[in-house]
Design a protein around this motif. Structure first.
Motif, PDB file in Angstrom:
ATOM      1  N   GLU A 107      73.500  40.896  46.850  1.00  0.00           N
ATOM      2  CA  GLU A 107      74.052  39.566  47.105  1.00  0.00           C
ATOM      3  C   GLU A 107      72.977  38.652  47.677  1.00  0.00           C
ATOM      4  OE1 GLU A 107      77.619  37.075  49.303  1.00  0.00           O
ATOM      5  OE2 GLU A 107      77.630  39.266  49.434  1.00  0.00           O
ATOM      6  N   VAL A 108      72.820  37.515  47.033  1.00  0.00           N
ATOM      7  CA  VAL A 108      71.830  36.518  47.436  1.00  0.00           C
ATOM      8  C   VAL A 108      72.561  35.265  47.885  1.00  0.00           C
ATOM      9  CG1 VAL A 108      69.859  35.138  46.713  1.00  0.00           C
ATOM     10  CG2 VAL A 108      70.174  37.454  45.782  1.00  0.00           C
ATOM     11  N   LYS A 109      72.255  34.817  49.083  1.00  0.00           N
ATOM     12  CA  LYS A 109      72.849  33.585  49.596  1.00  0.00           C
ATOM     13  C   LYS A 109      71.793  32.492  49.477  1.00  0.00           C
ATOM     14  CE  LYS A 109      75.966  36.013  52.704  1.00  0.00           C
ATOM     15  NZ  LYS A 109      75.788  37.333  52.081  1.00  0.00           N
ATOM     16  N   SER A 110      71.854  31.745  48.388  1.00  0.00           N
ATOM     17  CA  SER A 110      70.823  30.761  48.091  1.00  0.00           C
ATOM     18  C   SER A 110      71.463  29.429  47.782  1.00  0.00           C
ATOM     19  CB  SER A 110      69.983  31.220  46.887  1.00  0.00           C
ATOM     20  OG  SER A 110      69.094  30.207  46.480  1.00  0.00           O
ATOM     21  N   GLY A 111      70.867  28.338  48.288  1.00  0.00           N
ATOM     22  CA  GLY A 111      71.481  27.049  48.081  1.00  0.00           C
ATOM     23  C   GLY A 111      70.684  26.068  47.251  1.00  0.00           C
ATOM     24  N   SER A 112      69.507  26.446  46.785  1.00  0.00           N
ATOM     25  CA  SER A 112      68.669  25.501  46.057  1.00  0.00           C
ATOM     26  C   SER A 112      67.992  26.179  44.884  1.00  0.00           C
ATOM     27  CB  SER A 112      67.594  24.914  46.981  1.00  0.00           C
ATOM     28  OG  SER A 112      66.625  25.914  47.298  1.00  0.00           O
ATOM     29  N   ALA A 113      67.571  25.369  43.916  1.00  0.00           N
ATOM     30  CA  ALA A 113      66.854  25.901  42.759  1.00  0.00           C
ATOM     31  C   ALA A 113      65.519  26.504  43.180  1.00  0.00           C
ATOM     32  CB  ALA A 113      66.648  24.798  41.730  1.00  0.00           C
ATOM     33  N   ALA A 114      64.833  25.851  44.116  1.00  0.00           N
ATOM     34  CA  ALA A 114      63.528  26.364  44.566  1.00  0.00           C
ATOM     35  C   ALA A 114      63.673  27.727  45.235  1.00  0.00           C
ATOM     36  CB  ALA A 114      62.880  25.363  45.520  1.00  0.00           C
ATOM     37  N   SER A 141      77.718  33.524  45.686  1.00  0.00           N
ATOM     38  CA  SER A 141      78.691  32.443  45.583  1.00  0.00           C
ATOM     39  C   SER A 141      78.003  31.139  45.189  1.00  0.00           C
ATOM     40  CB  SER A 141      79.416  32.263  46.921  1.00  0.00           C
ATOM     41  OG  SER A 141      78.490  31.958  47.943  1.00  0.00           O
ATOM     42  N   SER A 142      76.670  31.148  45.160  1.00  0.00           N
ATOM     43  CA  SER A 142      75.897  29.964  44.808  1.00  0.00           C
ATOM     44  C   SER A 142      75.832  29.799  43.294  1.00  0.00           C
ATOM     45  CB  SER A 142      74.476  30.068  45.369  1.00  0.00           C
ATOM     46  OG  SER A 142      73.640  29.092  44.788  1.00  0.00           O
ATOM     47  N   ARG A 143      76.442  28.731  42.805  1.00  0.00           N
ATOM     48  CA  ARG A 143      76.368  28.449  41.367  1.00  0.00           C
ATOM     49  C   ARG A 143      74.938  28.134  40.954  1.00  0.00           C
ATOM     50  NH1 ARG A 143      81.410  29.536  43.464  1.00  0.00           N
ATOM     51  NH2 ARG A 143      83.083  28.967  42.002  1.00  0.00           N
ATOM     52  N   THR A 144      74.172  27.535  41.855  1.00  0.00           N
ATOM     53  CA  THR A 144      72.768  27.231  41.550  1.00  0.00           C
ATOM     54  C   THR A 144      71.995  28.511  41.284  1.00  0.00           C
ATOM     55  OG1 THR A 144      72.862  25.257  42.948  1.00  0.00           O
ATOM     56  CG2 THR A 144      70.678  26.128  42.432  1.00  0.00           C
ATOM     57  N   LEU A 146      73.266  31.470  40.386  1.00  0.00           N
ATOM     58  CA  LEU A 146      73.771  32.113  39.176  1.00  0.00           C
ATOM     59  C   LEU A 146      73.240  31.430  37.923  1.00  0.00           C
ATOM     60  CD1 LEU A 146      77.464  32.762  40.256  1.00  0.00           C
ATOM     61  CD2 LEU A 146      75.626  34.451  40.105  1.00  0.00           C
ATOM     62  N   ARG A 147      73.181  30.109  37.959  1.00  0.00           N
ATOM     63  CA  ARG A 147      72.651  29.371  36.810  1.00  0.00           C
ATOM     64  C   ARG A 147      71.171  29.696  36.606  1.00  0.00           C
ATOM     65  NH1 ARG A 147      73.358  24.704  38.611  1.00  0.00           N
ATOM     66  NH2 ARG A 147      75.472  24.370  37.804  1.00  0.00           N
ATOM     67  N   TYR A 148      70.440  29.788  37.709  1.00  0.00           N
ATOM     68  CA  TYR A 148      69.011  30.096  37.593  1.00  0.00           C
ATOM     69  C   TYR A 148      68.796  31.481  36.980  1.00  0.00           C
ATOM     70  CZ  TYR A 148      64.095  30.631  38.558  1.00  0.00           C
ATOM     71  OH  TYR A 148      62.747  30.837  38.406  1.00  0.00           O
ATOM     72  N   VAL A 149      69.549  32.471  37.450  1.00  0.00           N
ATOM     73  CA  VAL A 149      69.398  33.826  36.918  1.00  0.00           C
ATOM     74  C   VAL A 149      69.810  33.863  35.449  1.00  0.00           C
ATOM     75  CG1 VAL A 149      70.047  36.245  37.173  1.00  0.00           C
ATOM     76  CG2 VAL A 149      69.794  34.816  39.208  1.00  0.00           C
ATOM     77  N   GLN A 150      70.881  33.156  35.118  1.00  0.00           N
ATOM     78  CA  GLN A 150      71.332  33.091  33.731  1.00  0.00           C
ATOM     79  C   GLN A 150      70.219  32.585  32.824  1.00  0.00           C
ATOM     80  OE1 GLN A 150      74.659  30.405  33.230  1.00  0.00           O
ATOM     81  NE2 GLN A 150      74.114  30.016  31.111  1.00  0.00           N
ATOM     82  N   GLN A 151      69.465  31.603  33.297  1.00  0.00           N
ATOM     83  CA  GLN A 151      68.433  30.978  32.478  1.00  0.00           C
ATOM     84  C   GLN A 151      67.082  31.676  32.561  1.00  0.00           C
ATOM     85  OE1 GLN A 151      68.533  26.992  34.048  1.00  0.00           O
ATOM     86  NE2 GLN A 151      70.372  26.424  32.886  1.00  0.00           N
ATOM     87  N   ASN A 152      66.831  32.408  33.661  1.00  0.00           N
ATOM     88  CA  ASN A 152      65.486  32.944  33.900  1.00  0.00           C
ATOM     89  C   ASN A 152      65.458  34.420  34.280  1.00  0.00           C
ATOM     90  OD1 ASN A 152      63.868  30.220  33.982  1.00  0.00           O
ATOM     91  ND2 ASN A 152      65.645  29.897  35.297  1.00  0.00           N
TER      92      ASN A 152
END
Length: 244
Positions: A107-114, A141-144, A146-152
């Motif tokens: 589980e990663v609690k991340s709030g930004s793309a960077a 729970s961070s959509r940011t 999840l989106r990053y992992v989905q793409q990269n």
């Protein structure tokens, strides 16, 4: 139904420490959920909070210390009455020390793309080094994130962690192409679980420590539960951490 040890075995040893993960293994549980934060030198530390106070008694943020500094700290305050020193491990140390685990929810609690980029730049080399591509799911729970992992993430599996359910959890998980839906047990209904599973989602439920609740969720058909007390879960549900 599969059993995941929560932060190792949070109710049996100080959470997210090697003794806690060894407790899960002693119970016969071969799947664990754990939390990750980056040190100042961008190493992945296995710890739940972004700060040190609750588990070490020391003020300060994880991100303000190097991995070498953090691994010297004592995190035994994660369980009252524990008498032995318990270091904060790096993810690499965990992978080295517990090769018996068959699957990890990271589980990663991340709030930004960077921050998402920095975390995944640290995760991916370890996943490849230890041959864990099929044994790891990145949850958040961070959509940011999840989106990053989905793409990269190079097809690395992801899971949406959902605590409150303000939006439809199943639709949200599918929107971000997740394979896992990690639900607060209070959000579980037979209809929601069946809906998720029809869409190909693995439904994992947290944090389940009551024997009657374990049995009720099993009867609802959840795929896995996450528990602080792996020894108890194995006794209640039978088997060695994977029940049918």
């Amino acid at each position: 139904m599969q059993i995941y040890g929560h932060r190792g075995a949070r109710g049996e040893a100080p959470e997210n420490t090697l003794p806690s993960f060894h407790k899960a293994l002693e119970a016969g549980v071969r799947r664990v959920e754990l939390d990750l934060h980056l040190s100042s030198d961008h190493q992945l530390m296995v710890i739940h909070d972004p700060t040190l106070k609750r588990t070490t008694g020391i003020k300060g943020k994880i991100a303000a210390h190097t991995a070498a500094e953090l691994t010297r700290l004592d995190a035994r305050l994660g369980l009252a009455g524990w008498n032995e020193h318990c270091a904060i491990p790096t993810l690499e140390q965990l992978f080295h020390s517990c090769p018996e685990f068959e699957h990890y929810q990271l589980e990663v609690k991340s709030g930004s793309a960077a921050q998402s980029r920095r975390v995944m730049n640290a995760v991916m080399p370890l996943v490849e080094q230890f041959g864990l591509r099929e044994k790891v799911v990145i949850t958040s729970s961070s959509r940011t994130l999840l989106r990053y992992v989905q793409q990269n993430g190079g097809e690395l599996s992801t899971g949406l962690v959902e605590e409150y359910g303000f939006l439809d959890p199943v639709k949200s998980a599918l929107r971000y192409q997740c394979r896992f839906l990690v639900l607060n047990w209070k959000l579980c209904t037979p209809a929601r679980i069946a809906q998720a599973q029809r869409q190909g989602l693995h439904v994992s439920v947290w944090t389940v420590n009551d024997p009657q609740l374990m049995l009720r969720l099993r009867d609802m058909g959840v795929d896995s539960l996450i528990t602080d007390v792996p020894h108890l879960a194995v006794r209640v549900l039978g088997g060695t951490g994977e029940t049918h």
